[in-house]
Write a protein that holds these residues in place. Structure first.
Motif, PDB file in Angstrom:
ATOM      1  N   HIS A  49      13.650 -17.006 -24.818  1.00  0.00           N
ATOM      2  CA  HIS A  49      12.544 -17.332 -25.723  1.00  0.00           C
ATOM      3  C   HIS A  49      11.570 -16.161 -25.757  1.00  0.00           C
ATOM      4  CE1 HIS A  49      10.952 -18.592 -21.843  1.00  0.00           C
ATOM      5  NE2 HIS A  49       9.743 -18.769 -22.342  1.00  0.00           N
ATOM      6  N   HIS A  51       8.229 -15.744 -25.087  1.00  0.00           N
ATOM      7  CA  HIS A  51       7.020 -15.574 -24.270  1.00  0.00           C
ATOM      8  C   HIS A  51       7.021 -14.219 -23.560  1.00  0.00           C
ATOM      9  CE1 HIS A  51       6.281 -20.208 -24.059  1.00  0.00           C
ATOM     10  NE2 HIS A  51       5.757 -19.670 -25.132  1.00  0.00           N
ATOM     11  N   ASP A  53       6.336 -13.219 -20.651  1.00  0.00           N
ATOM     12  CA  ASP A  53       6.937 -13.084 -19.324  1.00  0.00           C
ATOM     13  C   ASP A  53       8.465 -13.102 -19.382  1.00  0.00           C
ATOM     14  OD1 ASP A  53       6.517 -15.851 -20.042  1.00  0.00           O
ATOM     15  OD2 ASP A  53       7.043 -16.435 -17.990  1.00  0.00           O
ATOM     16  N   HIS A  54       9.023 -13.027 -20.609  1.00  0.00           N
ATOM     17  CA  HIS A  54      10.488 -12.984 -20.784  1.00  0.00           C
ATOM     18  C   HIS A  54      10.935 -11.799 -21.635  1.00  0.00           C
ATOM     19  CE1 HIS A  54      11.186 -16.998 -18.962  1.00  0.00           C
ATOM     20  NE2 HIS A  54       9.883 -17.025 -19.187  1.00  0.00           N
ATOM     21  N   HIS A 109      10.867 -26.476 -24.183  1.00  0.00           N
ATOM     22  CA  HIS A 109       9.785 -25.554 -23.814  1.00  0.00           C
ATOM     23  C   HIS A 109       9.120 -25.161 -25.132  1.00  0.00           C
ATOM     24  CE1 HIS A 109       8.007 -22.732 -20.939  1.00  0.00           C
ATOM     25  NE2 HIS A 109       8.267 -21.709 -21.727  1.00  0.00           N
ATOM     26  N   ASP A 139      13.433 -21.255 -19.560  1.00  0.00           N
ATOM     27  CA  ASP A 139      12.261 -22.087 -19.246  1.00  0.00           C
ATOM     28  C   ASP A 139      12.510 -23.452 -19.870  1.00  0.00           C
ATOM     29  OD1 ASP A 139      11.140 -19.804 -18.190  1.00  0.00           O
ATOM     30  OD2 ASP A 139       9.279 -19.921 -19.353  1.00  0.00           O
TER      31      ASP A 139
HETATM   32 NI    NI Z   1       7.986 -19.575 -21.331  1.00  0.00          NI
END
Ligand code: NI
Ligand code: MN
Length: 226
Positions: A49, A51, A53-54, A109, A139
């Protein structure tokens, strides 16, 4: 198949002679300073996904290695527009390449890029090399849809599940997920990076071993073989 933990939800997977980097978040993660971003081999980037942090290190890795980005359709439009090579998938679909199979699975998520661009629906993935099968949950909350994985794809040899709680399921729900998936060997990820997802390692491992299962909480840079 060799899986090296890059910290947070980042993985470096050697499969069928190819290298796949999953959800790289290295330069922004002080805990991942042991990982050398510049020497990371990548034929493909596999993204769950959008976000931050990915995806934080997706573009530098793709620029340096010319790796193809495998992700959902909306994320592929985003990276296409920036000139990267992409394969856009969507939930439930399978893509076969280089003797490797990837199937996109359901994750509960959210998904938007740090700049606010819509990032489509989040996903997990099942990766197969013809002899071994791993499930990377992405996630996600615990969801009964996970019961479909052994039924429609097969039991994984290793399940990589978020265990940090707060933004995803915690280790107690991950234990239930491992029952749904019918997998006794679990690698936890998405833990300890930020204060809200710090976990007690011994409690988490004991929770799994009490049910006859193994929870691996790898050190950053550690490699598992399946
Ligand atoms: Ni996430
Ligand atoms: Mn995350």
């Amino acid at each position: 198949m060799k899986i090296t933990y890059l910290g947070h939800a980042g993985l470096h997977i050697e499969i069928n002679g190819k290298f796949i980097v999953v959800d790289p978040f290295i330069s922004g993660n002080p805990l991942a300073s042991v990982v050398d971003l510049q020497s990371l081999n990548a034929d493909y980037l596999l993204l769950t996904h959008a976000h931050g942090d990915h995806i934080a290190d997706v573009e530098p890795i793709a620029e340096r290695t010319a790796a193809t980005i495998i992700c959902n359709a909306e994320m592929s439009y985003y990276y296409d527009a920036k000139g990267f090579k992409t394969i856009g998938m969507n939930t439930g679909g399978r893509f076969n390449f280089d003797g490797i199979s990837v199937k996109s699975t359901i994750a509960f998520h959210s998904s938007s890029f740090p700049d606010g661009t819509y990032g489509g629906n989040p996903n997990g993935y099942v990766l197969e090399d013809g002899s071994k099968r791993i499930y990377i949950a992405g996630d996600t909350a615990l969801t009964t849809e996970m019961k479909l994985i052994p039924e429609t794809i097969g039991k994984p040899d290793l399940a990589i599940l978020p265990v940090g709680d707060h933004f995803t399921m915690g280790y107690q729900d991950a234990y239930i997920a491992s029952n749904f998936i019918q997998c006794n060997r679990v690698m936890g990820y998405h833990f300890d990076t930020f204060p809200p997802i710090k976990i007690n390692h011994q409690q988490a491992k004991d929770h799994f071993s009490a049910g006859g299962k193994v929870l691996i909480l790898p050190a950053i840079g550690e490699t598992l073989e399946v």
